[in-house]
Design an enzyme around this catalytic site. Structure first.
Site, mmCIF file in Angstrom:
data_model
loop_
_atom_site.group_PDB
_atom_site.id
_atom_site.type_symbol
_atom_site.label_atom_id
_atom_site.label_comp_id
_atom_site.label_asym_id
_atom_site.label_seq_id
_atom_site.Cartn_x
_atom_site.Cartn_y
_atom_site.Cartn_z
ATOM 1 N N THR A 136 0.793 -1.169 0.138
ATOM 2 C CA THR A 136 -0.025 0.111 0.002
ATOM 3 C C THR A 136 0.779 1.343 0.135
ATOM 4 O OG1 THR A 136 -1.393 1.316 1.420
ATOM 5 C CG2 THR A 136 -0.060 -0.225 2.454
ATOM 6 N N ASP A 137 0.300 2.460 -0.590
ATOM 7 C CA ASP A 137 0.840 3.704 -0.564
ATOM 8 C C ASP A 137 1.017 3.969 1.097
ATOM 9 O OD1 ASP A 137 -1.697 4.371 0.160
ATOM 10 O OD2 ASP A 137 -1.666 6.036 -1.490
ATOM 11 N N GLU A 138 0.100 3.651 2.066
ATOM 12 C CA GLU A 138 0.311 3.992 3.307
ATOM 13 C C GLU A 138 1.727 3.881 4.074
ATOM 14 O OE1 GLU A 138 -2.879 3.478 6.123
ATOM 15 O OE2 GLU A 138 -4.535 3.726 4.227
ATOM 16 N N TYR A 162 -1.783 -0.689 11.054
ATOM 17 C CA TYR A 162 -1.914 -1.294 10.019
ATOM 18 C C TYR A 162 -0.926 -0.800 8.887
ATOM 19 C CZ TYR A 162 -3.273 -1.744 4.959
ATOM 20 O OH TYR A 162 -3.413 -1.840 3.433
ATOM 21 N N LYS A 166 2.184 -3.442 7.309
ATOM 22 C CA LYS A 166 2.404 -3.659 5.980
ATOM 23 C C LYS A 166 3.795 -3.191 5.366
ATOM 24 C CE LYS A 166 -0.216 -4.534 2.960
ATOM 25 N NZ LYS A 166 -0.766 -6.060 2.470
HETATM 26 P P1 NAD Z 1 -10.031 -7.048 2.110
HETATM 27 O O1 NAD Z 1 -9.881 -6.847 3.731
HETATM 28 O O2 NAD Z 1 -11.235 -6.762 1.495
HETATM 29 O O3 NAD Z 1 -9.670 -8.601 1.718
HETATM 30 C C1 NAD Z 1 -8.848 -9.308 2.534
HETATM 31 C C2 NAD Z 1 -8.813 -10.967 2.265
HETATM 32 O O4 NAD Z 1 -7.800 -11.614 3.051
HETATM 33 C C3 NAD Z 1 -10.263 -11.298 2.794
HETATM 34 O O5 NAD Z 1 -10.717 -12.262 1.809
HETATM 35 C C4 NAD Z 1 -9.884 -12.242 4.084
HETATM 36 O O6 NAD Z 1 -10.699 -13.440 4.473
HETATM 37 C C5 NAD Z 1 -8.425 -12.605 3.642
HETATM 38 N N1 NAD Z 1 -7.571 -12.828 4.774
HETATM 39 C C6 NAD Z 1 -7.374 -12.342 6.073
HETATM 40 N N2 NAD Z 1 -6.661 -12.917 6.832
HETATM 41 C C7 NAD Z 1 -6.249 -13.858 6.171
HETATM 42 C C8 NAD Z 1 -5.333 -15.069 6.585
HETATM 43 N N3 NAD Z 1 -4.642 -15.160 7.941
HETATM 44 N N4 NAD Z 1 -5.428 -16.089 5.903
HETATM 45 C C9 NAD Z 1 -5.755 -16.083 4.549
HETATM 46 N N5 NAD Z 1 -6.669 -15.188 4.353
HETATM 47 C C10 NAD Z 1 -6.799 -14.150 4.871
HETATM 48 O O7 NAD Z 1 -8.616 -6.227 1.505
HETATM 49 P P2 NAD Z 1 -8.327 -5.583 0.317
HETATM 50 O O8 NAD Z 1 -8.947 -4.272 0.551
HETATM 51 O O9 NAD Z 1 -9.012 -6.498 -0.988
HETATM 52 O O10 NAD Z 1 -6.837 -5.510 0.134
HETATM 53 C C11 NAD Z 1 -6.147 -6.923 -0.241
HETATM 54 C C12 NAD Z 1 -4.692 -6.233 -0.248
HETATM 55 O O11 NAD Z 1 -4.261 -5.063 -0.923
HETATM 56 C C13 NAD Z 1 -4.223 -6.277 1.250
HETATM 57 O O12 NAD Z 1 -2.771 -6.677 1.413
HETATM 58 C C14 NAD Z 1 -4.063 -4.534 1.188
HETATM 59 O O13 NAD Z 1 -3.150 -4.058 2.427
HETATM 60 C C15 NAD Z 1 -3.724 -4.157 -0.008
HETATM 61 N N6 NAD Z 1 -4.049 -2.854 -0.292
HETATM 62 C C16 NAD Z 1 -5.375 -2.517 -0.400
HETATM 63 C C17 NAD Z 1 -5.931 -1.249 -0.912
HETATM 64 C C18 NAD Z 1 -7.429 -0.755 -0.863
HETATM 65 O O14 NAD Z 1 -7.593 0.321 -1.258
HETATM 66 N N7 NAD Z 1 -8.191 -1.587 -0.537
HETATM 67 C C19 NAD Z 1 -4.927 -0.354 -1.237
HETATM 68 C C20 NAD Z 1 -3.518 -0.841 -1.563
HETATM 69 C C21 NAD Z 1 -3.302 -2.051 -1.188
HETATM 70 O O1 DAU Z 2 -4.109 3.790 0.519
HETATM 71 C C1 DAU Z 2 -4.469 2.633 0.377
HETATM 72 C C2 DAU Z 2 -5.253 2.163 1.618
HETATM 73 O O2 DAU Z 2 -6.472 2.647 1.489
HETATM 74 C C3 DAU Z 2 -5.258 0.912 1.763
HETATM 75 O O3 DAU Z 2 -3.883 0.212 2.231
HETATM 76 C C4 DAU Z 2 -6.177 0.188 3.040
HETATM 77 O O4 DAU Z 2 -6.267 -1.142 3.081
HETATM 78 C C5 DAU Z 2 -7.462 0.887 2.801
HETATM 79 O O5 DAU Z 2 -8.561 0.573 3.651
HETATM 80 C C6 DAU Z 2 -7.478 2.383 2.383
HETATM 81 O O6 DAU Z 2 -7.304 2.928 3.760
HETATM 82 P P1 DAU Z 2 -7.846 4.491 4.167
HETATM 83 O O7 DAU Z 2 -7.751 4.545 5.504
HETATM 84 O O8 DAU Z 2 -7.290 5.569 3.306
HETATM 85 O O9 DAU Z 2 -9.402 4.150 3.625
HETATM 86 P P2 DAU Z 2 -10.779 4.267 4.410
HETATM 87 O O10 DAU Z 2 -11.789 4.033 3.371
HETATM 88 O O11 DAU Z 2 -10.659 3.586 5.682
HETATM 89 O O12 DAU Z 2 -10.959 5.787 4.555
HETATM 90 C C7 DAU Z 2 -10.504 6.848 3.575
HETATM 91 C C8 DAU Z 2 -10.716 8.271 3.975
HETATM 92 O O13 DAU Z 2 -11.851 8.397 4.657
HETATM 93 C C9 DAU Z 2 -9.765 8.163 5.187
HETATM 94 O O14 DAU Z 2 -9.105 9.701 5.241
HETATM 95 C C10 DAU Z 2 -10.671 8.141 6.390
HETATM 96 C C11 DAU Z 2 -12.044 8.735 6.098
HETATM 97 N N1 DAU Z 2 -13.204 8.085 6.547
HETATM 98 C C12 DAU Z 2 -13.496 6.807 6.498
HETATM 99 C C13 DAU Z 2 -14.298 6.122 6.994
HETATM 100 C C14 DAU Z 2 -14.447 4.729 6.971
HETATM 101 C C15 DAU Z 2 -14.351 8.793 7.018
HETATM 102 O O15 DAU Z 2 -14.048 10.273 7.000
HETATM 103 N N2 DAU Z 2 -15.362 8.337 7.437
HETATM 104 C C16 DAU Z 2 -15.538 7.093 7.686
HETATM 105 O O16 DAU Z 2 -16.524 6.738 7.895
#
Ligand code: NAD
Ligand code: DAU
Length: 360
Positions: A136-138, A162, A166
Site C-alpha cells: 500500500t501507499d500508506e 495497519y 504492511k
Molecule cells: P480485504 O480486507 O477486502 O480482503 C482481505 C482478504 O484476506 C479477505 O478475503 C480475508 O478473508 C483474507 N484474509 C485475512 N486474513 C487471512 C489469513 N490469515 N489467511 C488467509 N486469508 C486471510 O482487503 P483488500 O482491500 O482487498 O486488500 C487486499 C490487499 O491489498 C491487502 O494486502 C491490502 O493491504 C492491499 N491494498 C489495499 C488497498 C485498498 O484500497 N483496499 C490499496 C492498496 C493495497
Molecule cells: O491507501 C491505500 C489504503 O486505502 C489501503 O492500504 C487500505 O487497506 C484501505 O483500507 C485504504 O485505507 P484508508 O484508511 O485510506 O481508507 P478508508 O476507506 O478507511 O478511509 C478513506 C478516508 O476516509 C480516510 O481519510 C478516512 C476517511 N473516512 C473513512 C471512514 C470509514 C471517513 O471520513 N469516514 C469514515 O466513516
C-alpha cells in the site's frame, strides 16, 4: 499454463483480480484462491467464477504453515499474489495484534513456503517463479506539501498499526530478495474503489448509509486527501508486474486522482441523485443533510499521492478508468447488488458499526 496462488482472493481486490484475470486470460491460466474467510472474505464475491474448471478455492490461513505447505505440495505454483491481510486502518487502531499476526507473520509464512517449494539444491530458484506482495501507499506516511508525491525511493514512515504491519511485511519481502535472491516484487498501490468492497471503507459505507438515510460520518475536517484508483486498474498493474516487473523491484501504482474525503461524499450523493429513478423510494433519503463531521481518526494521515512514473515508463501501465466513469459504475454496482450489501451487513457488521461510530 501458469498456476497462480492468490491469497485473500475472497476479499475486495483479490476477488476483482480473479475476475479480471479470467476475463483477460481465459483458460490459459489456473488460479488457486487461498483465503481464511475472515469477516472480510466472502465467497459470494466469486459466484461468477465458481464454475470455471481452472479455478480452485482452498480455505486456509496464511498464518498456518502446514496448511500453506500443503497447497505448495499439491500444486506446482508459478506465481504467488499475496493479497491476504487485515486491511482496515480503524480496526488496526482498536486491535493491532491481528494485524501483526496476519500481515507480518502470515507474509513470513508465505515467503518461507514459497522459498521451500521453489529453491533448488544450489540455492538458486526454479526458472519463472515469482512472488508478488501486494502493498500500500500508506507505508510512505503522509504528505503535507501539495506538490510532493510518493516515489519508490520515498523512505517508509508508517503511522497506523495497519501501515506499520504492511511496512514490516514489505521489509521481510525485501530481506528475502537481498538474502536469498528470492524472486519477489512489491507493488504499493493507492486507495482502490469498485465492486465488492466491504462497507467499512469510505465509499461503500457512504453509499450504503445514504441509501438508508443514515448519517454520513466524516472524520475531522473532511479535507484529508486520498488518491483513488478503480480496482481493475490496480489488477491490470499487478498482472503487468507479474509478467514484466523486475525481480527485487517495487512499483507504485496510482492514477493521479487526489480528492478530499468531503468531495468524495458530495460526488457520491450527486451520483446517487442522478442515477436513482424518481420512483425509487430510497431517492428521498439521499441528502447533504446526512453529512456529520465526527471525531477524527487517531493519527489520521493527511494526504497520500502516488507517482506512478516507474510502472508507466518500464511496463507501459496506465489507468483506463477516469474517476467520473469509475464512481458511476461503482455506485450502479451497489444499487444493482443490494442483496450482496444486505448479506455482508447482516451478522457482526452492526456491532462493528455501533462500536466505531455510536460515541464518535
Ligand atoms: P480485504 O480486507 O477486502 O480482503 C482481505 C482478504 O484476506 C479477505 O478475503 C480475508 O478473508 C483474507 N484474509 C485475512 N486474513 C487471512 C489469513 N490469515 N489467511 C488467509 N486469508 C486471510 O482487503 P483488500 O482491500 O482487498 O486488500 C487486499 C490487499 O491489498 C491487502 O494486502 C491490502 O493491504 C492491499 N491494498 C489495499 C488497498 C485498498 O484500497 N483496499 C490499496 C492498496 C493495497
Ligand atoms: O491507501 C491505500 C489504503 O486505502 C489501503 O492500504 C487500505 O487497506 C484501505 O483500507 C485504504 O485505507 P484508508 O484508511 O485510506 O481508507 P478508508 O476507506 O478507511 O478511509 C478513506 C478516508 O476516509 C480516510 O481519510 C478516512 C476517511 N473516512 C473513512 C471512514 C470509514 C471517513 O471520513 N469516514 C469514515 O466513516
Amino acid at each position: 499454463m501458469k498456476t497462480y496462488l492468490v491469497t485473500g482472493g475472497a476479499g475486495f481486490i483479490g476477488s476483482n483480480f480473479i475476475h479480471y484475470m479470467f476475463r483477460k486470460h481465459g483458460n490459459d491460466i489456473r488460479i488457486i484462491n487461498v483465503d481464511a474467510l475472515t469477516y472480510a472474505g466472502n465467497l459470494g464475491n466469486l459466484k461468477d467464477v465458481e464454475g470455471i474448471e481452472n479455478y480452485t478455492f482452498v480455505k486456509a490461513d496464511i498464518r498456518n504453515k502446514e496448511e500453506i505447505e500443503k497447497v505448495f505440495k499439491d500444486n506446482d505454483i508459478d506465481y504467488v499474489v499475496n493479497f491476504a491481510a487485515e486491511s482496515h486502518v480503524d480496526r488496526s487502531i482498536v486491535n493491532p495484534e491481528i494485524f501483526v499476526e496476519t500481515n507480518v507473520l502470515g507474509t513470513l509464512i508465505m515467503l518461507n513456503c514459497a522459498k521451500d517449494a521453489w529453491e533448488q539444491e544450489d540455492g538458486s530458484f526454479k526458472e519463472g517463479k515469482k512472488f508478488l506482495h501486494v502493498s500500500t501507499d500508506e507505508v510512505y506516511g503522509s504528505l503535507d506539501n501539495l506538490t510532493d508525491f510518493f516515489y519508490e525511493t520515498t523512505p517508509y514512515s508508517p503511522h497506523s498499526p495497519y501501515s506499520a504491519s504492511k511496512a514490516s511485511s514489505d521489509f521481510l519481502v525485501k530481506a528475502y530478495v537481498d538474502t536469498y535472491k528470492f524472486p519477489a516484487v512489491i507493488t504499493n498501490c493507492s486507495n482502490n474503489y469498485g465492486p465488492y468492497q466491504f462497507p467499512e471503507k469510505l465509499i461503500p459505507l457512504i453509499i450504503n448509509n445514504a441509501l438508508q438515510g443514515k448519517e454520513l460520518p466524516v472524520y475531522g475536517d473532511g479535507k484529508n486527501i486520498r488518491d483513488w484508483l478503480y480496482v481493475d486498474d490496480h489488477c491490470k498493474g499487478i498482472d503487468m508486474v507479474l509478467e514484466g516487473g523486475r525481480i527485487g523491484e517495487k512499483y507504485n501504482i496510482g492514477g493521479h486522482n487526489e480528492k478530499q474525503n468531503i468531495e468524495i461524499i458530495h460526488i457520491i450523493l450527486d451520483t446517487l441523485k442522478e442515477i436513482l429513478p424518481d420512483s425509487d423510494p430510497r431517492k428521498a433519503n439521499v441528502s447533504e443533510e446526512l453529512i456529520r463531521f465526527v471525531a477524527d481518526r487517531k493519527g489520521h494521515d493527511r494526504r497520500y499521492a502516488i507517482a506512478p512514473d516507474k510502472i508507466k515508463a518500464e511496463l507501459g501501465w496506465e489507468p483506463e478508468t477516469f474517476f467520473a466513469e469509475g464512481i458511476k459504475k461503482t455506485v450502479k454496482w451497489y444499487l444493482e447488488n443490494q442483496e450482496w450489501m444486505t448479506e455482508v451487513t447482516s451478522g457482526d457488521y452492526q456491532k462493528y458499526y455501533d462500536k466505531m461510530y455510536s460515541d464518535r
